[in-house]
Design an enzyme around this catalytic site. Structure first.
Site, PDB file in Angstrom:
ATOM      1  N   LYS A  22     -14.855   2.424   2.919  1.00  0.00           N
ATOM      2  CA  LYS A  22     -14.690   1.797   2.396  1.00  0.00           C
ATOM      3  C   LYS A  22     -15.209   0.376   2.957  1.00  0.00           C
ATOM      4  O   LYS A  22     -14.747  -1.270   2.334  1.00  0.00           O
ATOM      5  CB  LYS A  22     -13.118   1.397   3.198  1.00  0.00           C
ATOM      6  CG  LYS A  22     -12.064   2.587   3.164  1.00  0.00           C
ATOM      7  CD  LYS A  22     -11.690   2.818   1.297  1.00  0.00           C
ATOM      8  CE  LYS A  22     -10.665   3.593   0.464  1.00  0.00           C
ATOM      9  NZ  LYS A  22     -10.275   3.394  -0.554  1.00  0.00           N
ATOM     10  N   TYR A  70     -13.980   7.542   6.404  1.00  0.00           N
ATOM     11  CA  TYR A  70     -13.545   6.727   5.688  1.00  0.00           C
ATOM     12  C   TYR A  70     -13.572   5.486   5.061  1.00  0.00           C
ATOM     13  O   TYR A  70     -13.838   4.412   4.898  1.00  0.00           O
ATOM     14  CB  TYR A  70     -12.253   6.951   5.943  1.00  0.00           C
ATOM     15  CG  TYR A  70     -11.107   6.685   5.216  1.00  0.00           C
ATOM     16  CD1 TYR A  70     -10.330   6.612   3.705  1.00  0.00           C
ATOM     17  CD2 TYR A  70      -9.482   5.339   6.026  1.00  0.00           C
ATOM     18  CE1 TYR A  70      -9.248   5.964   2.790  1.00  0.00           C
ATOM     19  CE2 TYR A  70      -9.330   4.603   4.953  1.00  0.00           C
ATOM     20  CZ  TYR A  70      -9.521   4.745   3.662  1.00  0.00           C
ATOM     21  OH  TYR A  70      -8.149   4.561   3.157  1.00  0.00           O
TER      22      TYR A  70
HETATM   23  P1  NAD Z   1      -2.124   8.996  -2.580  1.00  0.00           P
HETATM   24  O1  NAD Z   1      -2.950  10.356  -1.435  1.00  0.00           O
HETATM   25  O2  NAD Z   1      -1.103   8.482  -1.995  1.00  0.00           O
HETATM   26  O3  NAD Z   1      -2.879   8.602  -3.580  1.00  0.00           O
HETATM   27  C1  NAD Z   1      -4.067   8.742  -3.882  1.00  0.00           C
HETATM   28  C2  NAD Z   1      -3.779   9.295  -5.395  1.00  0.00           C
HETATM   29  O4  NAD Z   1      -5.457   9.591  -5.970  1.00  0.00           O
HETATM   30  C3  NAD Z   1      -3.542  10.100  -5.446  1.00  0.00           C
HETATM   31  O5  NAD Z   1      -2.660  10.384  -6.450  1.00  0.00           O
HETATM   32  C4  NAD Z   1      -4.811  11.430  -6.205  1.00  0.00           C
HETATM   33  O6  NAD Z   1      -4.667  12.304  -6.700  1.00  0.00           O
HETATM   34  C5  NAD Z   1      -5.574  10.713  -6.488  1.00  0.00           C
HETATM   35  N1  NAD Z   1      -7.385  10.978  -6.641  1.00  0.00           N
HETATM   36  C6  NAD Z   1      -7.690  11.221  -5.203  1.00  0.00           C
HETATM   37  N2  NAD Z   1      -9.509  11.905  -5.561  1.00  0.00           N
HETATM   38  C7  NAD Z   1      -9.122  11.759  -6.660  1.00  0.00           C
HETATM   39  C8  NAD Z   1      -9.972  11.635  -8.050  1.00  0.00           C
HETATM   40  N3  NAD Z   1     -11.342  12.637  -7.686  1.00  0.00           N
HETATM   41  N4  NAD Z   1      -9.676  10.977  -9.539  1.00  0.00           N
HETATM   42  C9  NAD Z   1      -8.548  10.536 -10.101  1.00  0.00           C
HETATM   43  N5  NAD Z   1      -7.352  10.550  -9.339  1.00  0.00           N
HETATM   44  C10 NAD Z   1      -7.677  11.178  -7.468  1.00  0.00           C
HETATM   45  O7  NAD Z   1      -2.527   7.815  -1.365  1.00  0.00           O
HETATM   46  P2  NAD Z   1      -2.009   5.725  -1.011  1.00  0.00           P
HETATM   47  O8  NAD Z   1      -1.883   5.669  -0.225  1.00  0.00           O
HETATM   48  O9  NAD Z   1      -1.866   5.343  -2.431  1.00  0.00           O
HETATM   49  O10 NAD Z   1      -3.348   5.196  -1.110  1.00  0.00           O
HETATM   50  C11 NAD Z   1      -4.177   4.783  -2.349  1.00  0.00           C
HETATM   51  C12 NAD Z   1      -5.595   3.559  -2.525  1.00  0.00           C
HETATM   52  O11 NAD Z   1      -5.671   2.635  -1.339  1.00  0.00           O
HETATM   53  C13 NAD Z   1      -6.666   4.804  -1.826  1.00  0.00           C
HETATM   54  O12 NAD Z   1      -8.091   4.362  -2.096  1.00  0.00           O
HETATM   55  C14 NAD Z   1      -6.042   4.442  -0.081  1.00  0.00           C
HETATM   56  O13 NAD Z   1      -7.403   5.025   0.172  1.00  0.00           O
HETATM   57  C15 NAD Z   1      -6.092   2.913  -0.371  1.00  0.00           C
HETATM   58  N6  NAD Z   1      -5.987   2.644   1.122  1.00  0.00           N
HETATM   59  C16 NAD Z   1      -4.682   3.493   1.540  1.00  0.00           C
HETATM   60  C17 NAD Z   1      -3.668   2.710   2.209  1.00  0.00           C
HETATM   61  C18 NAD Z   1      -2.251   3.091   2.948  1.00  0.00           C
HETATM   62  O14 NAD Z   1      -1.818   2.720   3.868  1.00  0.00           O
HETATM   63  N7  NAD Z   1      -1.531   4.066   2.132  1.00  0.00           N
HETATM   64  C19 NAD Z   1      -4.470   1.990   3.159  1.00  0.00           C
HETATM   65  C20 NAD Z   1      -5.178   1.019   2.835  1.00  0.00           C
HETATM   66  C21 NAD Z   1      -5.434   1.649   1.656  1.00  0.00           C
END
Ligand code: NAD
Length: 248
Positions: A159, A155
């Protein structure tokens, strides 16, 4: 301020979590928002909330790690609205493990879902942005990509790759009225972070100077800013939204 009326935004992975909040925020500011999720019901749920708050948009289910499905999504958006002004590459996930226990398949899966998705969507969308000489691409990276995170070699690499891609694409399209930036959230409570072991979460809190997790709104406001006309002279940047975590 940060008025997005007349703009069309695509937010990948917006059926839940950060993507959903970003979609709602952009719609609140007047953009017509295309919600996307792997399943139609999730994309439609977010669109229903956009309608409930008086906004407009379209739900397009698609797996954005598949080139043909990305093509189909963008064609649907262009046929419906005639333009794509804002692309938020938010879809992503984790499969954590120490490297010695991580199957190669989990490395490949994360590069595909957390990095290639952004490349595929940018590649297709940027073509119509170049034609219209306007665009905003916002990549949701992570503090893990800036600092590295134990148990996340796959991951963190995806990123960090997203940050390199952001800077490279920003240079390719800077003269075309298109900005490309990344946001690096720290720790935000969502379904994704629920999976993290309690021990690691507690340790992480000790390292956050603000000593609290971020909210979905913290990230969504930053996206709205980078998507706005007010941010027109900002490109190739990584905005950390992490309570100070990455400055340590
Ligand atoms: P989450 O798992 O709640 O949401 C991610 C969404 O992406 C899900 O709805 C999933 O179905 C969708 N998804 C995954 N693969 C897909 C695909 N191939 N096509 C279409 N949709 C797809 O996660 P989140 O925490 O809301 O994360 C959102 C973004 O933020 C991600 O890229 C994650 O890496 C990033 N992020 C999150 C955090 C955190 O603390 N939550 C921190 C840093 C970065």
């Amino acid at each position: 301020m940060l008025d997005l009326k007349g703009r069309v935004a695509v937010v990948t992975g917006s059926g839940q979590g950060l993507g959903k909040q970003i979609a709602l925020e952009l719609a609140k500011r007047g953009a017509r928002v295309v919600t996307n999720a792997l399943t139609g019901s999730h994309a439609s749920d977010t669109l229903a909330e956009i309608h409930a708050q008086g906004g407009d948009g379209l739900a397009v289910p698609a797996d954005v790690s598949q080139a043909e499905q990305v093509e189909g999504l963008v064609q649907t958006v262009l046929a419906t609205f005639g333009q794509v002004d804002i692309l938020v590459n938010n879809a992503g996930t984790t499969r954590d493990n120490l490297i010695v226990h991580m199957p190669e398949e989990d490395w490949d899966f994360i590069q595909r879902v957390s990095l290639k998705t952004a490349w595929l969507c940018s590649k297709v969308v940027v073509q119509s942005m170049i034609r219209q000489k306007y665009g905003r691409i916002i990549n949701i990276s992570s503090a893990s990509g800036v600092m590295g995170q134990k148990g996340q070699t796959n991951y963190s690499a995806s990123k960090a790759g997203m940050i390199g891609m952001t800077k490279a694409l920003a240079q390719e399209v800077a003269s075309q009225g298109i900005t490309v930036n990344a946001i690096a959230p720290g720790f935000i409570y969502t379904a994704l972070t629920e999976k993290m072991p309690q021990k690691i979460l507690q340790k992480l809190m000790e390292y956050i100077p603000m000593q609290r997790p971020g909210t979905l709104h913290d990230v969504a406001y930053a996206v709205a800013f980078l998507a706005s006309d007010e941010a027109s002279y900002i490109t190739g940047q990584v905005l950390s939204v992490d309570g100070g975590l990455a400055m340590i």
